[in-house]
Scaffold this motif. Structure first.
Motif, PDB file in Angstrom:
ATOM      1  N   GLY A  26     -29.390 -18.624 -45.297  1.00 18.96           N
ATOM      2  CA  GLY A  26     -30.458 -18.036 -44.933  1.00 18.96           C
ATOM      3  C   GLY A  26     -30.470 -17.563 -43.596  1.00 18.96           C
ATOM      4  O   GLY A  26     -30.165 -18.446 -42.669  1.00 18.96           O
ATOM      5  N   SER A  27     -32.143 -16.832 -43.193  1.00 21.68           N
ATOM      6  CA  SER A  27     -32.032 -16.922 -41.597  1.00 21.68           C
ATOM      7  C   SER A  27     -33.685 -17.805 -41.432  1.00 21.68           C
ATOM      8  O   SER A  27     -33.663 -18.184 -39.809  1.00 21.68           O
ATOM      9  CB  SER A  27     -32.858 -15.362 -41.112  1.00 21.68           C
ATOM     10  OG  SER A  27     -33.666 -15.035 -42.358  1.00 21.68           O
ATOM     11  N   LYS A  28     -34.388 -18.228 -41.980  1.00 24.45           N
ATOM     12  CA  LYS A  28     -35.387 -19.691 -41.998  1.00 24.45           C
ATOM     13  C   LYS A  28     -34.949 -21.048 -42.002  1.00 24.45           C
ATOM     14  O   LYS A  28     -33.922 -20.993 -43.084  1.00 24.45           O
ATOM     15  CB  LYS A  28     -36.373 -19.442 -42.504  1.00 24.45           C
ATOM     16  CG  LYS A  28     -36.408 -17.670 -41.935  1.00 24.45           C
ATOM     17  CD  LYS A  28     -38.383 -17.188 -41.831  1.00 24.45           C
ATOM     18  CE  LYS A  28     -38.277 -16.049 -42.099  1.00 24.45           C
ATOM     19  NZ  LYS A  28     -39.028 -15.877 -40.579  1.00 24.45           N
ATOM     20  N   GLN A  29     -35.575 -21.958 -41.274  1.00 25.38           N
ATOM     21  CA  GLN A  29     -35.463 -23.262 -41.668  1.00 25.38           C
ATOM     22  C   GLN A  29     -36.599 -24.283 -42.216  1.00 25.38           C
ATOM     23  O   GLN A  29     -37.802 -24.129 -41.185  1.00 25.38           O
ATOM     24  CB  GLN A  29     -34.460 -23.608 -40.798  1.00 25.38           C
ATOM     25  CG  GLN A  29     -34.515 -25.664 -41.326  1.00 25.38           C
ATOM     26  CD  GLN A  29     -32.766 -26.522 -40.151  1.00 25.38           C
ATOM     27  OE1 GLN A  29     -32.404 -25.400 -39.653  1.00 25.38           O
ATOM     28  NE2 GLN A  29     -33.357 -27.325 -39.943  1.00 25.38           N
ATOM     29  N   ARG A  30     -36.424 -24.607 -43.049  1.00 21.87           N
ATOM     30  CA  ARG A  30     -38.276 -25.483 -42.935  1.00 21.87           C
ATOM     31  C   ARG A  30     -38.286 -26.672 -42.208  1.00 21.87           C
ATOM     32  O   ARG A  30     -36.539 -27.648 -42.015  1.00 21.87           O
ATOM     33  CB  ARG A  30     -38.912 -26.294 -44.686  1.00 21.87           C
ATOM     34  CG  ARG A  30     -40.008 -26.675 -44.994  1.00 21.87           C
ATOM     35  CD  ARG A  30     -39.556 -26.771 -46.280  1.00 21.87           C
ATOM     36  NE  ARG A  30     -39.718 -25.352 -46.930  1.00 21.87           N
ATOM     37  CZ  ARG A  30     -40.710 -24.813 -47.441  1.00 21.87           C
ATOM     38  NH1 ARG A  30     -42.022 -25.065 -46.945  1.00 21.87           N
ATOM     39  NH2 ARG A  30     -41.048 -23.512 -47.842  1.00 21.87           N
ATOM     40  N   VAL A  31     -39.413 -27.530 -41.355  1.00 25.72           N
ATOM     41  CA  VAL A  31     -38.752 -28.407 -40.454  1.00 25.72           C
ATOM     42  C   VAL A  31     -40.310 -29.650 -40.625  1.00 25.72           C
ATOM     43  O   VAL A  31     -41.174 -28.526 -40.615  1.00 25.72           O
ATOM     44  CB  VAL A  31     -38.901 -28.154 -39.435  1.00 25.72           C
ATOM     45  CG1 VAL A  31     -38.587 -28.798 -38.399  1.00 25.72           C
ATOM     46  CG2 VAL A  31     -37.292 -27.190 -38.958  1.00 25.72           C
ATOM     47  N   MET A  32     -40.476 -30.170 -40.375  1.00 21.26           N
ATOM     48  CA  MET A  32     -41.751 -30.929 -40.417  1.00 21.26           C
ATOM     49  C   MET A  32     -41.278 -31.675 -39.538  1.00 21.26           C
ATOM     50  O   MET A  32     -40.440 -32.689 -39.149  1.00 21.26           O
ATOM     51  CB  MET A  32     -41.624 -32.574 -41.334  1.00 21.26           C
ATOM     52  CG  MET A  32     -43.233 -32.151 -41.925  1.00 21.26           C
ATOM     53  SD  MET A  32     -43.559 -33.403 -43.595  1.00 21.26           S
ATOM     54  CE  MET A  32     -40.834 -34.168 -43.922  1.00 21.26           C
ATOM     55  N   ALA A  33     -42.435 -31.904 -38.576  1.00 19.09           N
ATOM     56  CA  ALA A  33     -42.803 -32.608 -37.442  1.00 19.09           C
ATOM     57  C   ALA A  33     -44.332 -33.672 -37.593  1.00 19.09           C
ATOM     58  O   ALA A  33     -44.993 -33.474 -38.115  1.00 19.09           O
ATOM     59  CB  ALA A  33     -43.452 -31.252 -35.869  1.00 19.09           C
ATOM     60  N   HIS A  34     -43.376 -35.019 -37.387  1.00 17.31           N
ATOM     61  CA  HIS A  34     -44.077 -36.009 -37.548  1.00 17.31           C
ATOM     62  C   HIS A  34     -44.504 -36.128 -35.879  1.00 17.31           C
ATOM     63  O   HIS A  34     -44.115 -36.304 -35.112  1.00 17.31           O
ATOM     64  CB  HIS A  34     -43.401 -37.116 -38.022  1.00 17.31           C
ATOM     65  CG  HIS A  34     -43.040 -36.914 -39.735  1.00 17.31           C
ATOM     66  ND1 HIS A  34     -43.766 -37.119 -40.229  1.00 17.31           N
ATOM     67  CD2 HIS A  34     -41.777 -36.207 -39.353  1.00 17.31           C
ATOM     68  CE1 HIS A  34     -42.984 -36.661 -41.605  1.00 17.31           C
ATOM     69  NE2 HIS A  34     -41.867 -36.204 -40.894  1.00 17.31           N
ATOM     70  N   SER A  35     -45.651 -37.197 -35.403  1.00 11.84           N
ATOM     71  CA  SER A  35     -46.049 -37.458 -34.255  1.00 11.84           C
ATOM     72  C   SER A  35     -46.543 -38.585 -34.334  1.00 11.84           C
ATOM     73  O   SER A  35     -47.360 -39.225 -35.196  1.00 11.84           O
ATOM     74  CB  SER A  35     -47.460 -36.414 -33.513  1.00 11.84           C
ATOM     75  OG  SER A  35     -48.177 -37.132 -32.692  1.00 11.84           O
ATOM     76  N   ASN A  36     -46.289 -39.722 -33.603  1.00 14.42           N
ATOM     77  CA  ASN A  36     -46.933 -41.517 -33.458  1.00 14.42           C
ATOM     78  C   ASN A  36     -48.171 -41.536 -32.018  1.00 14.42           C
ATOM     79  O   ASN A  36     -48.586 -42.781 -31.667  1.00 14.42           O
ATOM     80  CB  ASN A  36     -46.352 -42.019 -33.223  1.00 14.42           C
ATOM     81  CG  ASN A  36     -45.557 -42.525 -32.305  1.00 14.42           C
ATOM     82  OD1 ASN A  36     -45.604 -42.079 -31.652  1.00 14.42           O
ATOM     83  ND2 ASN A  36     -44.821 -43.847 -32.464  1.00 14.42           N
ATOM     84  N   VAL A  37     -48.190 -40.620 -32.013  1.00 18.60           N
ATOM     85  CA  VAL A  37     -49.183 -39.992 -29.819  1.00 18.60           C
ATOM     86  C   VAL A  37     -50.594 -40.982 -30.595  1.00 18.60           C
ATOM     87  O   VAL A  37     -51.308 -40.496 -31.833  1.00 18.60           O
ATOM     88  CB  VAL A  37     -49.376 -39.043 -29.927  1.00 18.60           C
ATOM     89  CG1 VAL A  37     -49.896 -39.393 -28.762  1.00 18.60           C
ATOM     90  CG2 VAL A  37     -47.258 -38.515 -29.112  1.00 18.60           C
ATOM     91  N   PRO A  38     -50.683 -42.254 -30.004  1.00 15.54           N
ATOM     92  CA  PRO A  38     -52.139 -42.688 -30.619  1.00 15.54           C
ATOM     93  C   PRO A  38     -53.178 -41.484 -29.954  1.00 15.54           C
ATOM     94  O   PRO A  38     -52.836 -40.865 -28.908  1.00 15.54           O
ATOM     95  CB  PRO A  38     -52.642 -44.328 -29.486  1.00 15.54           C
ATOM     96  CG  PRO A  38     -51.037 -44.207 -28.422  1.00 15.54           C
ATOM     97  CD  PRO A  38     -49.680 -43.091 -29.087  1.00 15.54           C
ATOM     98  N   ASN A  39     -54.290 -41.996 -30.732  1.00  9.45           N
ATOM     99  CA  ASN A  39     -55.872 -41.097 -29.552  1.00  9.45           C
ATOM    100  C   ASN A  39     -54.915 -39.203 -30.326  1.00  9.45           C
ATOM    101  O   ASN A  39     -55.517 -38.867 -28.776  1.00  9.45           O
ATOM    102  CB  ASN A  39     -55.916 -41.015 -28.978  1.00  9.45           C
ATOM    103  CG  ASN A  39     -56.607 -42.506 -29.065  1.00  9.45           C
ATOM    104  OD1 ASN A  39     -56.896 -43.099 -30.220  1.00  9.45           O
ATOM    105  ND2 ASN A  39     -56.812 -44.126 -28.078  1.00  9.45           N
TER     106      ASN A  39
END
Length: 126
Positions: A26-39
């Protein structure tokens, strides 16, 4: 005569087997973004340089168009920006087109020839 029938059959088959990566990925992709940046104050998703999504959660789900370029920006409470450019690579399914130029063309135009590296993208502060 047999060789001609075989050659015509191969040409017809390769004509109808176009856009393999488009069909498979397909032409789309599911992506999950994670962050451990404090505050963390905010997380922004940029598409081709423009903000398309913004939130305050440490984890976000996005459905991304494979043709576009994306960057994730996380801002902490001190105003420091943490950036992640989402890398892409050519997907293996595109090689099913073999020598079919029409199939390669369809995959390139739809963007399905590419995939983002990984379903999960991490912004990690060390």
């Amino acid at each position: 005569m047999k060789k001609q029938i075989i050659l015509v059959s191969i040409l017809i088959a390769t004509t109808f087997m176009t856009g393999c990566s488009t069909v498979i990925n397909g032409s789309k992709q599911r992506v999950m973004a994670h962050s451990n940046v404090p505050n963390m104050v905010s997380m922004k998703l940029y598409k081709n340089g423009f903000v398309v999504a913004e939130g305050k959660e440490e984890m976000a789900h996005y459905v991304l168009d494979r043709r576009s370029e994306y960057m994730i920006e996380v801002l902490d409470e001190n105003g420091k920006k943490h950036l992640l450019l989402l890398d892409k690579e050519i997907t293996g399914a595109a090689f099913l087109n073999l020598l079919n130029l029409l199939g390669w063309g369809i995959d390139f135009v739809s963007g399905s020839v590419y995939k983002f590296n990984g379903q999960n993208q991490y912004i990690i502060v060390k």
